[in-house]
Design a protein around this motif. Sequence first.
Motif, PDB file in Angstrom:
ATOM      1  N   LEU A  21       0.860  -1.102   0.029  1.00 50.92           N
ATOM      2  CA  LEU A  21       0.172   0.047   0.109  1.00 50.92           C
ATOM      3  C   LEU A  21       1.004   1.194  -0.048  1.00 50.92           C
ATOM      4  CD1 LEU A  21      -3.174   1.201   0.360  1.00 50.92           C
ATOM      5  CD2 LEU A  21      -2.436   1.371   2.646  1.00 50.92           C
ATOM      6  N   ALA A  22       0.684   2.238  -1.053  1.00 56.44           N
ATOM      7  CA  ALA A  22       1.377   3.518  -0.923  1.00 56.44           C
ATOM      8  C   ALA A  22       1.087   4.220   0.276  1.00 56.44           C
ATOM      9  CB  ALA A  22       0.826   4.288  -2.088  1.00 56.44           C
ATOM     10  N   SER A  23       2.178   4.756   0.963  1.00 56.89           N
ATOM     11  CA  SER A  23       1.963   5.492   2.137  1.00 56.89           C
ATOM     12  C   SER A  23       1.248   6.570   2.440  1.00 56.89           C
ATOM     13  CB  SER A  23       3.499   5.983   2.511  1.00 56.89           C
ATOM     14  OG  SER A  23       3.749   6.959   1.534  1.00 56.89           O
ATOM     15  N   PHE A  24       0.966   7.179   1.096  1.00 51.31           N
ATOM     16  CA  PHE A  24       0.029   8.231   0.937  1.00 51.31           C
ATOM     17  C   PHE A  24      -1.540   7.911   0.705  1.00 51.31           C
ATOM     18  CE2 PHE A  24       1.871   7.584  -2.923  1.00 51.31           C
ATOM     19  CZ  PHE A  24       0.751   7.311  -3.811  1.00 51.31           C
ATOM     20  N   SER A  25      -1.781   6.624   0.434  1.00 49.70           N
ATOM     21  CA  SER A  25      -3.333   6.464  -0.060  1.00 49.70           C
ATOM     22  C   SER A  25      -4.188   6.423   1.199  1.00 49.70           C
ATOM     23  CB  SER A  25      -3.167   4.974  -0.623  1.00 49.70           C
ATOM     24  OG  SER A  25      -4.252   4.720  -1.045  1.00 49.70           O
ATOM     25  N   SER A  26      -5.196   7.091   0.696  1.00 50.08           N
ATOM     26  CA  SER A  26      -6.373   6.932   1.510  1.00 50.08           C
ATOM     27  C   SER A  26      -7.065   5.533   1.597  1.00 50.08           C
ATOM     28  CB  SER A  26      -7.251   7.714   1.077  1.00 50.08           C
ATOM     29  OG  SER A  26      -7.177   9.183   1.231  1.00 50.08           O
ATOM     30  N   THR A  27      -7.588   5.150   2.627  1.00 48.29           N
ATOM     31  CA  THR A  27      -8.103   3.768   2.790  1.00 48.29           C
ATOM     32  C   THR A  27      -9.491   4.188   3.491  1.00 48.29           C
ATOM     33  OG1 THR A  27      -7.243   3.574   5.018  1.00 48.29           O
ATOM     34  CG2 THR A  27      -6.114   2.831   2.962  1.00 48.29           C
ATOM     35  N   GLY A  28     -10.479   2.855   3.404  1.00 48.53           N
ATOM     36  CA  GLY A  28     -11.773   2.877   4.029  1.00 48.53           C
ATOM     37  C   GLY A  28     -12.699   1.972   3.333  1.00 48.53           C
ATOM     38  N   PRO A  29     -13.766   1.701   3.941  1.00 50.42           N
ATOM     39  CA  PRO A  29     -14.662   0.686   3.514  1.00 50.42           C
ATOM     40  C   PRO A  29     -15.206   1.132   1.890  1.00 50.42           C
ATOM     41  CG  PRO A  29     -15.775   2.334   4.894  1.00 50.42           C
ATOM     42  CD  PRO A  29     -14.283   2.555   5.128  1.00 50.42           C
ATOM     43  N   GLU A  30     -15.011   2.263   1.659  1.00 52.53           N
ATOM     44  CA  GLU A  30     -15.569   2.531   0.371  1.00 52.53           C
ATOM     45  C   GLU A  30     -14.597   1.939  -0.797  1.00 52.53           C
ATOM     46  OE1 GLU A  30     -17.025   5.510   2.921  1.00 52.53           O
ATOM     47  OE2 GLU A  30     -14.975   4.715   2.408  1.00 52.53           O
ATOM     48  N   VAL A  31     -13.208   1.821  -0.630  1.00 53.99           N
ATOM     49  CA  VAL A  31     -12.220   1.262  -1.625  1.00 53.99           C
ATOM     50  C   VAL A  31     -12.670  -0.256  -2.081  1.00 53.99           C
ATOM     51  CG1 VAL A  31      -9.879   0.216  -1.699  1.00 53.99           C
ATOM     52  CG2 VAL A  31     -10.239   2.248  -0.592  1.00 53.99           C
ATOM     53  N   GLU A  32     -12.849  -0.176  -3.495  1.00 49.20           N
ATOM     54  CA  GLU A  32     -13.098  -1.474  -4.149  1.00 49.20           C
ATOM     55  C   GLU A  32     -12.187  -2.164  -4.852  1.00 49.20           C
ATOM     56  OE1 GLU A  32     -16.914  -1.163  -6.320  1.00 49.20           O
ATOM     57  OE2 GLU A  32     -17.523   0.575  -5.533  1.00 49.20           O
ATOM     58  N   LEU A  33     -10.969  -1.584  -5.404  1.00 54.95           N
ATOM     59  CA  LEU A  33      -9.766  -2.101  -6.027  1.00 54.95           C
ATOM     60  C   LEU A  33      -8.845  -1.292  -5.638  1.00 54.95           C
ATOM     61  CD1 LEU A  33     -11.424  -2.466  -9.568  1.00 54.95           C
ATOM     62  CD2 LEU A  33     -10.600  -4.125  -8.151  1.00 54.95           C
ATOM     63  N   ALA A  34      -7.623  -1.849  -5.649  1.00 60.56           N
ATOM     64  CA  ALA A  34      -6.207  -1.159  -5.652  1.00 60.56           C
ATOM     65  C   ALA A  34      -5.616  -1.163  -7.038  1.00 60.56           C
ATOM     66  CB  ALA A  34      -5.488  -1.815  -4.643  1.00 60.56           C
TER      67      ALA A  34
END
Length: 612
Positions: free
Chosen positions: A308-321
């Motif tokens: 995971l990129a250190s800057f990436s936002s995350t949360g339950p809405e994430v569907e794909l990386a």
Amino acid sequence: MPANNITRRRVLQTVGGAGVAGAVGTGTASGDDSGPSDGYIIGVDPGKSDLPAQAADQVFRRLDFGEIGEAVSGRFSEQALDALRSNPNVRYVERNGRMHAHDQTTPYGIDITDADVAIDDGDTGEGVSVAILDTGIDAQHETLESNLGEGWAATDAACESDCSGCRFGGGGSDIDECLEEWDDDNDHGTHVAGTAAAADNGTGVLGVAPEVTLHAVKVLDCCGSGSFDDIAAGIEWSADQGHDVQNMSLGGDSDSDVVTDALRYAADRGVVMIGSAGNSGECTDCVGFPARDERVVAVSATDENDELASFSSTGPEVELAAPGVDTLSSIPRDDYDEFSGTSMSAPHVAGAAATVIADGTEDREAVRAELKDAADDIGLSDEEQGAGRLNVAAAVDADGDDDDDDEDDDEEEDESVTVATEAATDVEETSATLNGEVTELDGVDEADVGFEYGNSGEELSSDVDAGTVSSEGTFDADIDGLDGGTEYEFRAVAEIDADSDSGEIRSFTTDDGDGTGDSDPVIEQFDVTEDSNPNWSRHTVDWEVSDEDGALDTVTSEQLDAGSVVDSVTSDVSGGNADGRHDLESRRSSVDEVRLTVVDEAGNETSETESV
């Protein structure tokens, strides 16, 4: 890389860091980022846009989202705003805030997502339209020009050849001239477009879907910033053009009602929308808007090691990386650079969505499901990777050799059957013909079909066998021993070894012996209006029907392409007279006829067809 490119990239980092994009570092701003010149947006019920327009000191833009409602942006006095907030026809009053390009630093992800495998197998996105809602696209770039279609620019975001006055200093791409209003004066949009669809022409870089048609929808200015109403207008314009995919590598911390209206409008028209999750990491439950809207596929960012990129936002809405660290792509003019950000990960998914659509899956939710089903689990949490890291080749079942074991190649095809119940026909006093259709038959050679039936409101306790079918299509069975003047309910059923299905319950009423129920329904009015474009076949059907027996049941309008139904709408009706309107639309089909069919409770039906 020339020094001025490095300086420009650093400027963009700073702009994104304080912008609505949720950029690396703070990732802040929302409606509060709007200045006085941005004014307010008033959302109203359908047909009520004159209400805020007349109250405004100055009107910037009117937006019409059909049955969803309308919106007017402009300058309003505090007195006018207070009056509008209390008006029952006003759905919302919001500051006309701004969004910005998500932060970028430096790309590669074609190989890790197996997009190259899909391309080698012929899955290139040909015939699909992808809109890049961003800072524009370089109108003459050597690896993009052959894929460019019609573009659009919001007035306040139109290209500038001398970008200055950015809130956080710096400027855009320092291009010498603007070739189009939608030309890229910032770098960001061209970089995003290259990842999604740089041409396979032996020059520069290769995009995920190198044969799509790209459309620049310039909603962000040279500083990487755009107002809510401009972004909503861009979404609306793209949807009206029939674009298949919209990529939104932009966003903010707070929601916008007018942008939400636009997202609903585009979703209703079948657009697959991809959004960058934001660059607010490290954080949890911090996916930005519009990516966190339920209609948008939110994409987080990973690196070449699937971390995971250190800057990436995350949360339950994430569907794909998807890859978003050090991704190489195009920038104006005929140049290339490496940027990082979820802005870079989202267009990987936008290109993949176009590839899936070109492969034959057009329904927006089905496209979404195929991308998620094909994703690779890379060991991150659900809130970090969603369904997993994007795998383009798996999404279209492309062939190719790589280091992974293709275990799925040896698996048996899933076995399934789907059945629909059709109206009963030849309904008499004690008998009727029941009708059904096998609409899908996958992985097997045949299915056993039949019907369940019984008195209306009671269990369907009787059944009749309709035999075995070996392909998709209609089937029927005759039943007798019925009571006269009685309403019955029935449904079609189908069964294979691994699956079974039943259609919806329909009804019919037997003749009571006094001659009623024998007359066919009548089509009194059948008017077809066409509003098609190269990507969509759209028809509106105004109809009026009647039945002498007072037993109307259903009215169905259908678009036909060489005899095959490509879209249909059915209304349940009753009594002796009914009227209404059906809106039909189908994507990239050659509709040549529209058919209207009315059926009564006895199963009698009348059809008319008009050439279009």
